[in-house]
Write an enzyme that holds these catalytic residues in place. Structure first.
Site, PDB file in Angstrom:
ATOM      1  N   LYS A   1      -5.066 -10.838  -6.050  1.00 49.11           N
ATOM      2  CA  LYS A   1      -6.289 -11.152  -5.298  1.00 49.11           C
ATOM      3  C   LYS A   1      -7.409 -10.208  -5.729  1.00 49.11           C
ATOM      4  O   LYS A   1      -7.143  -9.074  -6.150  1.00 49.11           O
ATOM      5  CB  LYS A   1      -6.042 -11.094  -3.789  1.00 49.11           C
ATOM      6  CG  LYS A   1      -5.895  -9.712  -3.252  1.00 49.11           C
ATOM      7  CD  LYS A   1      -5.948  -9.674  -1.738  1.00 49.11           C
ATOM      8  CE  LYS A   1      -5.887  -8.203  -1.348  1.00 49.11           C
ATOM      9  NZ  LYS A   1      -5.886  -7.835  -0.024  1.00 49.11           N
TER      10      LYS A   1
ATOM     11  N   LYS B   1     -11.204  -4.238  -4.648  1.00 43.20           N
ATOM     12  CA  LYS B   1     -11.931  -3.145  -5.295  1.00 43.20           C
ATOM     13  C   LYS B   1     -11.012  -2.261  -6.136  1.00 43.20           C
ATOM     14  O   LYS B   1     -11.465  -1.532  -6.993  1.00 43.20           O
ATOM     15  CB  LYS B   1     -12.675  -2.308  -4.254  1.00 43.20           C
ATOM     16  CG  LYS B   1     -11.748  -1.727  -3.243  1.00 43.20           C
ATOM     17  CD  LYS B   1     -12.435  -0.902  -2.215  1.00 43.20           C
ATOM     18  CE  LYS B   1     -11.409  -0.275  -1.291  1.00 43.20           C
ATOM     19  NZ  LYS B   1     -10.452  -1.186  -0.670  1.00 43.20           N
TER      20      LYS B   1
ATOM     21  N   LYS C   1       0.824  -1.222   0.000  1.00 45.00           N
ATOM     22  CA  LYS C   1       0.000   0.000   0.000  1.00 45.00           C
ATOM     23  C   LYS C   1       0.850   1.260   0.000  1.00 45.00           C
ATOM     24  O   LYS C   1       0.476   2.255  -0.612  1.00 45.00           O
ATOM     25  CB  LYS C   1      -0.962   0.005   1.199  1.00 45.00           C
ATOM     26  CG  LYS C   1      -2.165  -0.902   0.985  1.00 45.00           C
ATOM     27  CD  LYS C   1      -3.320  -0.484   1.873  1.00 45.00           C
ATOM     28  CE  LYS C   1      -4.550  -1.334   1.599  1.00 45.00           C
ATOM     29  NZ  LYS C   1      -5.619  -1.101   2.563  1.00 45.00           N
TER      30      LYS C   1
END
Ligand code: TYM
Length: 332
Positions: free
Chosen positions: A196, A199, A114
């Site tokens: 994976k 969204k 991230k």
């Protein structure tokens, strides 16, 4: 009579719930409320580690409560609440920050991913996120934490923090186990099966509130594999695309991998894709319809999250008082 075991989990309302959230952990939660004392929450504090639109965040949080109930989480049988409504999570998180090492947080896979993805906003919250998650968990003294495969590392660091704290102050926290389902623990993106489902890859992601025709279209466009065998067989290393579809079909219908392989024997990948799409549409239909119905009744949803916050706070504050006493804070 033995005390019931305790179970807890949360999902970030940072986007609409998707098939990974549902088939991984969420679909198992309703079975658990009969057997365990369960706490399920909307992890809104976690979402602001990435910039959110405030109005959207509020709307998604409310929608997520409706979805929890629509999935079968009866608020009379478990505690449903919003994380920011129980300030003890953030308070315990500060204490635990002082018992967590910089080095161990630096090793977290999700932080590395991230912070690379949001390089312009690699904030301290993103870094200490696993500590808040440890506080979410430890404050309810659960035995099990049902999550998908990608959260396993965070449950493991939570155990390390609990053991370190207990090592100094005695048995303050119960050290919980992650609870990861065999089928559905890692649902992959439909159009990039090496990643994976999330969204952030919306074309390969199926959302719980999506229209059936959009879901079917996404499955028709799902990437399958370029192997020469072309038979429907569960083999994730060789056939990631087809194996992901088999996994989704198995989780959505309850069929075993062997039964699915037999069902599609002698048929190519072309038949599998719409069949999985239809199964997902049918599995999600009642959830979508019930969520829409519940969203019409805002007063009811409000009564659920208010009562949930009250019950959760009672337990959370008890643990927090114990921790404050152990570390030496003067009682008010
Ligand atoms: P989050 O919001 O990213 O995901 C919620 C849950 O869904 C699972 N999941 C998946 N499972 C299978 N396949 C996928 N593609 C997939 N994507 C997501 C996740 O493993 C998770 O179980 N930090 C957590 C939220 C959280 C939490 C907690 C969970 C905050 N505090 C305390 C448990 C206990 C998170 O970001 O999950």
């Amino acid at each position: 009579m033995d005390k019931k075991k305790v179970m807890l989990s949360g999902i970030q309302p940072s986007g609409d719930l998707h098939l990974g959230n549902y088939l991984g952990p969420l679909r198992h939660w309703p079975e658990m409320i009969e057997e365990f004392d369960c706490y399920f929450f909307m992890a809104d504090l976690h979402t602001i580690t990435v910039r959110q639109d405030p109005a959207q965040l509020r709307k998604r949080t409310l929608t997520q409560i409706a979805q929890y109930i629509a999935c079968g989480l009866d608020p009379e049988k478990c505690v449903l609440f919003v994380q920011s409504h129980v300030p003890a999570h953030a308070q315990l998180s500060w204490v635990l920050n002082c018992y967590t090492m910089f080095g161990e947080l630096s090793r977290m896979t999700q932080f590395k991913d991230k912070s690379a993805k949001h390089a312009e906003n690699a904030n301290a919250g993103l870094f200490t996120y696993p500590v808040l998650m440890a506080a979410d968990i430890l404050i309810y003294q659960p035995d099990f934490v049902p999550v998908g495969e990608d959260q396993k590392q965070h449950v493991e660091i939570c155990r390390d923090i609990a053991e370190r704290f207990n090592g100094v102050y005695g048995e303050v926290f119960r050290v919980p186990e992650p609870y990861i389902a065999k089928v559905g623990a890692r649902i992959m993106s439909l159009n990039a099966p090496e990643a994976k489902m999330s969204k952030s890859l919306p074309e390969g992601c199926v959302f719980l509130m999506e229209k059936p025709e959009d879901i079917l279209r996404k499955f028709k466009r799902a990437v399958t594999d370029s192997d020469t065998e072309r038979c429907v067989r569960y083999a994730p290393a060789e056939k990631p695309g087809v194996s992901n579809l088999i996994q989704i079909y198995a989780a959505a219908t309850g069929k075993s991998y062997e039964a699915i392989e037999a069902e599609f024997e002698g048929q190519g990948y072309g038949k599998l894709k719409p069949a999985v799409g239809e199964a997902v549409v049918e599995a999600l239909r009642p959830i979508r319809e019930e969520t829409e119905r519940l969203l019409q009744d805002k007063a009811y949803l409000e009564s659920v999250y208010r009562a949930g916050a009250e019950k959760a706070s009672y337990v959370a504050e008890k643990t927090l008082r114990k921790v404050y006493k152990k570390v030496g804070f003067l009682a008010r």
